[in-house]
Scaffold this motif. Structure first.
Motif, mmCIF file in Angstrom:
data_model
loop_
_atom_site.group_PDB
_atom_site.id
_atom_site.type_symbol
_atom_site.label_atom_id
_atom_site.label_comp_id
_atom_site.label_asym_id
_atom_site.label_seq_id
_atom_site.Cartn_x
_atom_site.Cartn_y
_atom_site.Cartn_z
ATOM 1 N N THR A 1 -7.250 10.086 7.510
ATOM 2 C CA THR A 1 -5.887 9.303 7.677
ATOM 3 C C THR A 1 -5.856 8.108 6.648
ATOM 4 O OG1 THR A 1 -5.739 9.526 10.111
ATOM 5 C CG2 THR A 1 -4.315 7.959 9.287
ATOM 6 N N ILE A 2 -4.689 8.241 6.012
ATOM 7 C CA ILE A 2 -4.520 7.290 4.764
ATOM 8 C C ILE A 2 -3.274 6.239 5.068
ATOM 9 C CG2 ILE A 2 -4.452 7.032 2.418
ATOM 10 C CD1 ILE A 2 -7.049 8.405 3.241
ATOM 11 N N PRO A 3 -3.587 5.185 5.178
ATOM 12 C CA PRO A 3 -1.916 4.311 4.938
ATOM 13 C C PRO A 3 -1.418 4.478 3.743
ATOM 14 C CG PRO A 3 -4.008 2.840 4.947
ATOM 15 C CD PRO A 3 -4.366 4.275 5.213
ATOM 16 N N VAL A 4 -0.144 4.530 3.497
ATOM 17 C CA VAL A 4 0.581 4.539 2.517
ATOM 18 C C VAL A 4 1.853 3.871 2.580
ATOM 19 C CG1 VAL A 4 1.432 6.852 3.074
ATOM 20 C CG2 VAL A 4 1.177 6.625 0.701
ATOM 21 N N GLY A 5 2.070 3.521 1.294
ATOM 22 C CA GLY A 5 3.507 2.733 1.062
ATOM 23 C C GLY A 5 3.487 2.023 -0.139
ATOM 24 N N VAL A 6 4.559 1.739 -0.623
ATOM 25 C CA VAL A 6 4.752 0.998 -1.827
ATOM 26 C C VAL A 6 4.241 -0.727 -1.422
ATOM 27 C CG1 VAL A 6 6.336 2.441 -3.082
ATOM 28 C CG2 VAL A 6 7.097 0.664 -1.802
ATOM 29 N N ASP B 1 11.019 5.993 -4.178
ATOM 30 C CA ASP B 1 9.914 5.569 -4.630
ATOM 31 C C ASP B 1 8.960 6.872 -4.872
ATOM 32 O OD1 ASP B 1 10.332 3.141 -3.437
ATOM 33 O OD2 ASP B 1 9.964 3.846 -1.197
ATOM 34 N N TYR B 2 8.032 6.419 -5.778
ATOM 35 C CA TYR B 2 7.195 7.727 -6.483
ATOM 36 C C TYR B 2 5.611 6.886 -6.126
ATOM 37 C CZ TYR B 2 11.290 9.207 -8.805
ATOM 38 O OH TYR B 2 12.339 9.760 -9.178
ATOM 39 N N LEU B 3 4.760 7.944 -5.906
ATOM 40 C CA LEU B 3 3.533 7.670 -5.497
ATOM 41 C C LEU B 3 2.538 8.806 -6.220
ATOM 42 C CD1 LEU B 3 1.931 5.639 -3.429
ATOM 43 C CD2 LEU B 3 1.784 7.770 -1.903
ATOM 44 N N LEU B 4 1.307 8.090 -6.691
ATOM 45 C CA LEU B 4 0.273 8.821 -7.234
ATOM 46 C C LEU B 4 -1.133 8.791 -6.341
ATOM 47 C CD1 LEU B 4 -0.806 10.669 -9.781
ATOM 48 C CD2 LEU B 4 -1.137 8.620 -10.650
ATOM 49 N N LEU B 5 -1.585 9.709 -5.945
ATOM 50 C CA LEU B 5 -2.413 9.792 -4.766
ATOM 51 C C LEU B 5 -3.717 10.474 -5.181
ATOM 52 C CD1 LEU B 5 -3.414 9.064 -1.878
ATOM 53 C CD2 LEU B 5 -2.115 11.012 -1.224
ATOM 54 N N MET B 6 -4.969 9.952 -5.275
ATOM 55 C CA MET B 6 -6.118 10.858 -5.462
ATOM 56 C C MET B 6 -7.111 10.658 -4.210
ATOM 57 S SD MET B 6 -8.680 10.579 -8.440
ATOM 58 C CE MET B 6 -9.766 9.229 -7.747
ATOM 59 N N ILE B 7 -7.503 11.482 -3.651
ATOM 60 C CA ILE B 7 -8.526 11.574 -2.697
ATOM 61 C C ILE B 7 -9.761 12.477 -2.721
ATOM 62 C CG2 ILE B 7 -8.984 11.873 -0.096
ATOM 63 C CD1 ILE B 7 -6.049 11.714 0.340
ATOM 64 N N GLY C 1 9.704 10.044 -2.506
ATOM 65 C CA GLY C 1 10.360 9.884 -1.146
ATOM 66 C C GLY C 1 11.343 8.870 -1.296
ATOM 67 N N HIS C 2 11.960 8.165 0.093
ATOM 68 C CA HIS C 2 12.455 7.139 0.042
ATOM 69 C C HIS C 2 11.883 6.292 1.225
ATOM 70 C CE1 HIS C 2 16.071 4.558 0.142
ATOM 71 N NE2 HIS C 2 16.286 4.855 1.305
ATOM 72 N N LYS C 3 11.588 4.849 0.699
ATOM 73 C CA LYS C 3 10.918 3.822 1.597
ATOM 74 C C LYS C 3 9.592 4.708 2.001
ATOM 75 C CE LYS C 3 15.093 1.373 2.564
ATOM 76 N NZ LYS C 3 16.051 0.680 3.787
ATOM 77 N N LEU C 4 8.738 4.905 1.301
ATOM 78 C CA LEU C 4 7.636 5.624 1.723
ATOM 79 C C LEU C 4 6.651 4.321 2.394
ATOM 80 C CD1 LEU C 4 6.479 7.532 -1.520
ATOM 81 C CD2 LEU C 4 6.967 8.230 0.615
ATOM 82 N N ALA C 5 6.174 4.608 3.470
ATOM 83 C CA ALA C 5 5.403 3.815 4.426
ATOM 84 C C ALA C 5 4.821 4.587 5.499
ATOM 85 C CB ALA C 5 6.361 2.542 4.987
#
Length: 697
Positions: free
Chosen positions: A570-575, A321-327, A549-553
């Motif tokens: 605190t940020i909820p994250v996951g595909v 799993d790939y994630l692009l995060l901007m805060i 990561g693997h199974k981002l949650a």
């Protein structure tokens, strides 16, 4: 009779003046030839008006002649949220009677992830494959010898690429299509994306000589120093002045799906047409085909209520799993800023001549106005020499500011670009107790020794922070952005004079506001995050992370120090999270970020072999062009008969808009050389007059 004698004497005098003038001009030519540290594409420079359009040019005994007209360049930017997919097409037509090998150099964004190339000749499409660089070259050379259509796409620098296409038959039209992925930039509440279309010739310095004589001797040697042609040191393509009559045309189309309501869309350096679709997307295009001598930039702003605090995009590839995060952290409303010691560095080398120098001086004057009575400051100017206004930072008072304004107002662009001594001079200034040390660097970044400069910044930064300001219509954004990264500061781009006041005002707001430091991210599972070391954050600068990561949650916890206050989120994250938007190309952006960090480590680490292999493995896995991998395409059939000769050619580009380069920008300076030439001419005339006077006696 007297009149006849006088006419004869005057005639002889005129003839002697003409002869002496010719001799003087000859010596002037020799002077320019000896001191010029870069090699001109002679016929192209001498007769630019004869070239009626952008062309591939062949160098032969007589010089350059036109063979392959550049029909046009077509660019399509498809933007979805924070991710852009870009397709670049360039068309060439072989109007000569020879089979040709065409090569051209062009810029792409420094953070682009190039992963695809097609070569279309007639109706035949050849798809490029990613190979280790040495292997790709070998495949290309073998196919070229065999008379097969073949193309090679290489990265020479992080933002400069070359393409070679071999065995193009007479009368054939060639299309090269390149695709890359890029992340949208977000700063000060504004989204933006830039497409570079011109290259400022890069300067390659040597170790700095100690005397003026050594300086002249060094810059007389065109091998390895100055505005050179060595592709491993200075990436260079023949350049065309803006008034040459050549029309390297470019069309740009943008499909914008911002994912939120917008209040403004603009392109500050080009005229555009905007059409809003019923789906909420925007179609944006250049108003007309335009000359490719200025970087294109598209900007858009969201409605105030829609300004993102958190943006999440994800992609799944196999088990990864790939994630692009901007805060975007909240602003600190109350703070007590510490007094600052600000060193302002300005580039006055030859490449800055014209509009760039005007903008740089204006920006520096604006910076002086932003200083407060609690601050201290210094000004450093450099070309092939470094001049510091004061020996150390001094108090901000009426007298010192007046001295600085006089110093800055007298600056002129000329000479080489010895950037390292200026940077070391600024970095060597010690920070006084109770002061924050800040360095503001104004330049077009037209140098080729970027790694040497990055290493110096990394090694000597200490507690200082470096902020870069890119000047001109086509600055070296790779150097500017990466120098700011190593300097733990920010990068600001000023593309035209009427942006100076606004951009400098925003920059000094950042300098005045406290940074968020010691930022840490806790993930609920094991991940690879880039950047691995999170930089300081400034006003309007969001936190951007690319994660694998693997199974981002689950939830991630972020904390940082904002002044004396601890900031947490605190940020909820996951595909599968509702706040996460699916997007393609995130894995490519993650791989590009990891490669960039590995190459940064290579600059400051001696373990080059290990890092090189890691880059190769990662680039091959994700089908990416890198410093050590290239794209190569080969057609399986031979189309050039063995007996037919293959001619090699290179493309000519426009100089960036506002760049003059009408005279050699050398270490000694064209004005100094011209002065010597004029002096020689005057001495010749004086000697002639004295000689004639003695004869008459």
């Amino acid at each position: 009779m007297v009149r006849l004698v006088m006419v004869t004497i005057v005639g002889k005098l005129i003839m002697k003046i003409i002869k002496m003038s010719i001799i003087s001009i000859f010596f002037l030519f020799i002077l320019f030839s000896v001191t010029e540290p870069y090699i001109q594409a002679d016929e192209l420079y001498n007769n630019p008006s004869k070239v009626s359009q952008g062309s591939l040019l062949i160098r032969n005994k007589e010089g350059y002649f036109k063979t392959l007209p550049l029909l046009d360049t077509q660019v399509k930017l498809s933007i979805s949220g924070l991710v852009a997919r870009v397709i670049v097409k360039q068309f060439f037509e072989n109007t000569s009677e020879d089979f040709v090998e065409a090569s051209y150099v062009f810029p792409l964004p420094e953070d682009s992830a190039v992963d695809h190339m097609d070569m279309l000749i007639g109706e035949r499409r050849i798809i490029g494959e990613i190979k280790e660089k040495a292997e790709a070259k070998k495949i290309y050379k073998q196919a070229k010898r065999q008379g097969k259509k073949t193309a090679l796409f290489e990265q020479k620098r992080a933002n400069i690429f070359t393409t070679k296409v071999a065995n193009i038959a007479p009368g054939e039209t060639v299309e090269i299509m390149i695709e890359y992925q890029q992340q949208v930039h977000f700063k000060q509440g504004e989204f933006s994306l830039r497409f570079p279309s011109s290259i400022t010739p890069r300067y390659h310095p040597s170790s700095l000589p100690k005397t003026n004589t050594e300086l002249k001797e060094t810059f007389s040697n065109a091998e390895g120093t100055g505005w050179g042609l060595d592709p491993e040191k200075v990436i260079y393509t023949p350049t065309l002045p803006a008034n040459s009559g050549v029309k390297n045309s470019i069309s740009i189309d943008v499909e914008l799906d911002a994912g939120l309501p917008l209040k403004a869309i603009e392109s500050p350096y080009h005229n555009i047409v905007i059409q809003k679709k019923s789906t909420g997307k925007y179609l944006i295009a250049l108003q007309n085909y335009q000359i490719s001598n200025r970087d294109f930039e598209i900007r858009w702003k969201a409605e105030q209520s829609a300004q993102p605090r958190v943006a999440l995009f994800s992609e799944k590839e196999g088990n990864d799993d790939y994630l692009l995060l901007m805060i975007t952290p909240p602003e600190m409303l109350s703070f007590n800023p510490l007094p600052r010691e600000v060193t302002l560095i300005i580039d006055q080398s030859g490449s800055m001549e014209g509009a760039s120098m005007v903008q740089a001086i204006s920006a520096l004057q604006q910076a002086l106005k932003k200083l407060t009575s609690d601050d201290r400051f210094n000004v450093i100017a450099f070309n092939h020499q470094t001049r510091s206004l004061f020996n150390r930072p001094v108090d901000v008072n009426q007298y010192n500011i007046a001295m600085a304004e006089k110093f800055v107002g007298a600056l002129e662009a000329d000479g080489g670009t010895e950037m390292l001594p200026a940077l070391r001079s600024a970095l060597s200034e010690s920070t006084s107790e109770g002061f924050v040390r800040q360095i503001v660097f104004l330049t077009d970044g037209a140098v080729s020794n970027e790694d040497e400069l990055f290493a110096a910044i990394h090694n000597d930064l200490a507690s200082a922070r470096l902020f870069t300001i890119g000047i001109g219509s086509a600055p070296n954004s790779y150097f500017m952005r990466k120098a700011a990264q190593f300097g733990r500061g920010t990068f600001t781009y000023i593309g035209k004079p009427d942006e100076v006041a606004e951009k400098m005002g925003l920059l000094f707001e950042q300098l005045e506001k406290p940074v968020m430091q010691n930022i840490h991210v806790d993930w609920p599972m094991e991940v690879e995050q880039f950047p691995s070391l999170i930089p300081d954050l400034y006003l309007g600068e969001p936190l951007r992370l690319r994660v694998k990561g693997h199974k981002l949650a689950g939830e991630i916890n972020i904390n940082g120090q904002q002044g004396q206050t601890l900031w947490q989120a605190t940020i909820p994250v996951g595909v599968h999270n509702k706040r996460t938007k699916a997007s393609s190309g995130i894995g490519v952006l993650w791989a590009r970020s990891k490669i960039s960090e590995l190459l940064d480590l290579q600059i400051i680490s001696p373990e080059e072999t290990q890092i090189k292999q890691q880059v190769i493995d990662l680039a091959l896995e994700h089908h990416l062009v890198s410093r050590y991998t290239s794209l190569v395409a080969v057609e399986q059939i031979s189309t050039r008969p063995y007996e037919r000769k293959l001619e090699s050619k290179s493309i000519a580009n426009h100089l960036p808009a506002g760049t003059t380069f009408g005279y050699p920008s050398t270490a000694t300076g064209w004005k100094f050389q011209l002065m010597i030439g004029v002096l020689l001419l005057l001495i010749s005339i004086l000697m002639l007059l004295l000689s004639n006077r003695k004869t008459m006696k």
